[in-house]
Design an enzyme around this catalytic site. Structure first.
Site, PDB file in Angstrom:
ATOM      1  N   HIS A 469       0.840  -1.208   0.000  1.00 42.36           N
ATOM      2  CA  HIS A 469       0.000   0.000   0.000  1.00 42.36           C
ATOM      3  C   HIS A 469       0.879   1.265   0.000  1.00 42.36           C
ATOM      4  O   HIS A 469       0.736   2.140  -0.857  1.00 42.36           O
ATOM      5  CB  HIS A 469      -0.914  -0.027   1.233  1.00 42.36           C
ATOM      6  N   GLU A 470       1.795   1.323   0.934  1.00 47.65           N
ATOM      7  CA  GLU A 470       2.638   2.521   1.032  1.00 47.65           C
ATOM      8  C   GLU A 470       3.548   2.649  -0.190  1.00 47.65           C
ATOM      9  O   GLU A 470       3.828   3.748  -0.657  1.00 47.65           O
ATOM     10  CB  GLU A 470       3.472   2.509   2.323  1.00 47.65           C
TER      11      GLU A 470
HETATM   12 ZN    ZN Z   1      -3.044   5.201   1.918  1.00 52.75          ZN
END
Ligand code: ZN
Length: 683
Positions: A469-470
């Protein structure tokens, strides 16, 4: 000033040289200089041109950001009292500067004259977008209004910011006011050792023996999920859901009711002053969704399709609780508890056993291999650099043509004085000033369990997903090809579209072909066993219907509350919530439940009439991923299209236009329903 490491660096910050004493002198110096330079230019008056006015503004924005980014980063990852004090000492001045620039009538006029000039048509689309965004933001501050209305707008803004703080303070006071000491371990039967340790620590913090229950979220959640004692769950539930309200153990003491009413009234008045029908319409001015009916239609549509599945989820849970403990009437305080029991029985997923297959030494190279296959990127590690901790690594990202696109710091492990959670932050943005191009730099920060002397760091599957995600946010920031700071990378991207690249990356954590790249037993190298993979994928859809309708209940409540506000009738907060629940919810909480009194996202955070953004972004990311499902999850042409239409464009064009270019049509909710297991797979 010459010796100040925040001002003197060119390429990357010298983190090890930065001291709290450098912070205020650097920031105040830059703010003074920026103010003086911009005011001097405005004093000269028109004509204004892109190459001098916008270049001047971007130069100062960039200088300020280059000095402030390492400070704010160090405050988050190496927090200490002096750094925090220095950081806090700068906040009022930075916010005053932003307000002054955002409401400066001369600057507004300068942008207007640039927009109306012949030059505007000759500018590239990103430059025009930057000017349009600036004008939009000026208007939203009220600077374009006649003087009396402008003054009213200012008063409303000030009062709204007081009310948000008041809301948050009431909630905090109410949260901390309730405590329940527990003398015997028997009362806490069912809790796992980590939760007991937390409650023990709570007690020690207060100088007590035994264990201490509080209403802080981790404690509340542990009781709701694990405590066998049903009466205890009910007691904690009642205290938690009546915080800052007219109900419960502290009824009326920190009541947010009047605060919420005033917030809704002022938001509505402000929206109308600025020419919008209501605050729900105002909120869309900075978002991808273009009409309130579209937001409501989208939420209602999802709700209608998810509700039958949610009802089945709840029926299943009811009969499980009945079989287990003879529970005849499943209550709100039973839901979390029996859900956890059912999950364990059904999937027997041991995070511990899974972790052995996700050593960071496989996950990270696997992640890099995935983006290489998707986008033709090459990631190489850099060794000679200054940092804030020995664990930190630095990587460079090259594109297919061998061009450096950007660099990122990776700070993976939890340690004392580091803020919890995971995030991507901007160290420098991409900008071209004169003939010089600055390439972007990002911070990627996580809080994983560190390696030991003989074992690499082992990640849970949740943590793997977090990293992806990051990294998705990071790619959006680093791969941008836009040269104007205000719309490059994640800057200027609509609120409800900013999570698209990050949630999109998460999809690869569930795909067989990708999992073979990122997993392998840390001792034997053995692949993730099929049975584990199947359980993992099945557990992803556990209670998907109930989860979905709960999020939709929050989103619809928030949006309708702001959409339907009527000064004659007031907020009708619980009336609207009841109506929404009637249509959407499957779990009906007790009448004393005062959920809205603690809904800080919309009353104290920035999510007012914007909570729907969470679901909206999920729709976008699922729908984008479905094109990969159709063409092959590593199809390089689809990867290239995502790169050029989404990742490289930043905020330079409207998110809807970009999405349509990539997907060939507007977003559809079908893929999300399929990916979350609510509707059957057709692909
Ligand atoms: Zn996010």
């Amino acid at each position: 000033m010459i010796d100040n490491p925040l001002l003197s660096y060119d390429d990357l910050p010298s983190f090890s040289a930065i001291r709290p004493k450098h912070v205020e002198p650097a920031i105040f110096h830059l703010l003074d200089q920026a103010c003086a330079a911009i005011h001097a230019r405005l004093q000269q008056g028109p004509p204004y041109h892109w190459n001098e006015l916008i270049t001047l503004l971007e130069t100062w924005d960039n200088r300020l950001n280059k000095a402030w980014a390492p400070v704010s980063h160090l405050n988050a990852v190496c927090n200490n009292e002096n750094m925090r004090a220095a950081y806090n000492a700068c906040l009022p001045a930075l916010s005053a500067y932003a307000t002054e620039m955002g409401q400066n009538a001369a600057l507004y006029q300068a942008y207007l004259s640039l927009r109306d000039s012949a030059e505007y048509a000759t500018l590239d689309i990103a430059a025009r977008q930057l000017i349009d965004h600036a004008l939009r933001d000026f208007k939203l501050t009220g600077v374009a209004l006649p003087p009396d209305q402008q003054a009213r707008c200012k008063t409303i803004n000030q009062r709204l910011s007081q009310l948000s703080s008041q809301f948050e303070e009431n909630l905090l006071d109410a949260t901390y006011a309730w405590r329940k000491p527990i003398a015997s371990l028997d009362a806490l039967a069912g809790l796992p050792p980590s939760a007991l340790a937390m409650l023990k620590q709570n007690a020690e913090r207060d100088g007590l023996d035994g264990w201490l229950l509080t209403l802080e979220f981790p404690c509340y959640q542990a009781i709701m999920t694990y405590a066998d004692d049903r009466a205890l769950r009910e007691e904690v539930y009642l205290a938690y859901v009546t915080r800052a309200s007219d109900q419960g153990p502290h009824a009326g003491r920190w009541n947010n009711g009047p605060v919420m009413e005033e917030i809704l009234a002022l938001r509505h008045e402000k929206a109308q002053l600025l020419g919008f029908a209501d605050y729900a319409a105002l909120s869309l001015a900075t978002k991808m969704a273009d009409h309130p009916e579209k937001v409501l239609g989208f939420l209602n549509d999802l709700a209608q399709r998810a509700k039958p599945r949610a009802e089945r989820d709840l029926d299943e849970l009811r009969s499980f609780a009945k079989d287990q403990d003879g529970i005849a009437n499943l209550q709100a305080w039973d839901i979390g508890y029996y859900s956890e029991k059912l999950r364990q029985q059904r999937y027997q997923l041991s995070q511990e056993a899974l972790k052995a297959y996700f050593p960071i030494t496989r996950v990270l190279p696997g992640l890099f291999a995935i983006v290489e296959r998707l986008y033709g990127l090459r990631v190489t590690e850099l060794t000679d650099f200054d940092s804030w901790h020995p664990d930190v690594r630095l990587f460079a990202l090259y594109d297919q043509a061998g061009q450096l696109r950007g660099r990122f710091y990776l700070d993976l492990y939890a340690r004392p004085h580091k803020r919890s959670g995971a995030w991507m932050d901007d160290c420098k943005g991409r900008v071209r000033l004169g003939d010089r191009l600055q390439t972007p730099v990002a911070f990627l920060v996580c809080n994983f369990t560190p390696p030991t002397s003989d074992t690499p760091a082992l990640l849970t599957h949740d943590e793997v997903t977090t990293l992806f995600h990051e990294f998705g946010h990071g790619l959006h920031h680093l791969l941008t090809q836009v040269d104007h700071l205000g719309v490059s990378g994640i800057n200027g991207v609509e609120w409800d579209a900013v999570e698209l690249p990050s949630q999109f990356m998460e999809n690869w954590c569930w795909e067989h072909e990708a999992l073979t790249l990122i997993s392998g037993h840390y001792q034997t190298g053995e692949a993730l066993p099929q049975a584990m993979l199947q359980n993992l994928r099945a557990a992803k859809h556990f209670q998907a219907g109930m989860l979905m309708v709960r999020q939709l209940e929050f989103a619809l409540f928030d949006y309708r509350l702001h959409r339907e506000y009527d000064p004659q009738r007031g907020g009708r907060i619980y009336e609207i919530l009841d109506e929404v629940r009637h249509h959407v919810a499957v779990v009906r909480p007790p009448t004393y439940n005062r959920f809205a009194h603690g809904f800080s996202h919309i009353f104290a955070g920035g999510y007012g009439a914007g909570y729907y953004s969470y679901k909206w972004a999920e729709v976008l990311s699922s729908d984008a991923f479905s094109l990969f499902e159709e063409t092959g999850i590593f199809n390089p042409l689809t990867g290239q299209a995502f790169l050029t239409h989404i990742l490289e464009k930043g905020g330079s064009e409207n998110a809807m236009a970009l999405f349509v270019k990539f997907r060939g049509r507007e977003p559809s909710i079908d893929a999300l329903l399929r990916h979350s297991g609510i509707e059957e797979s057709v692909v």
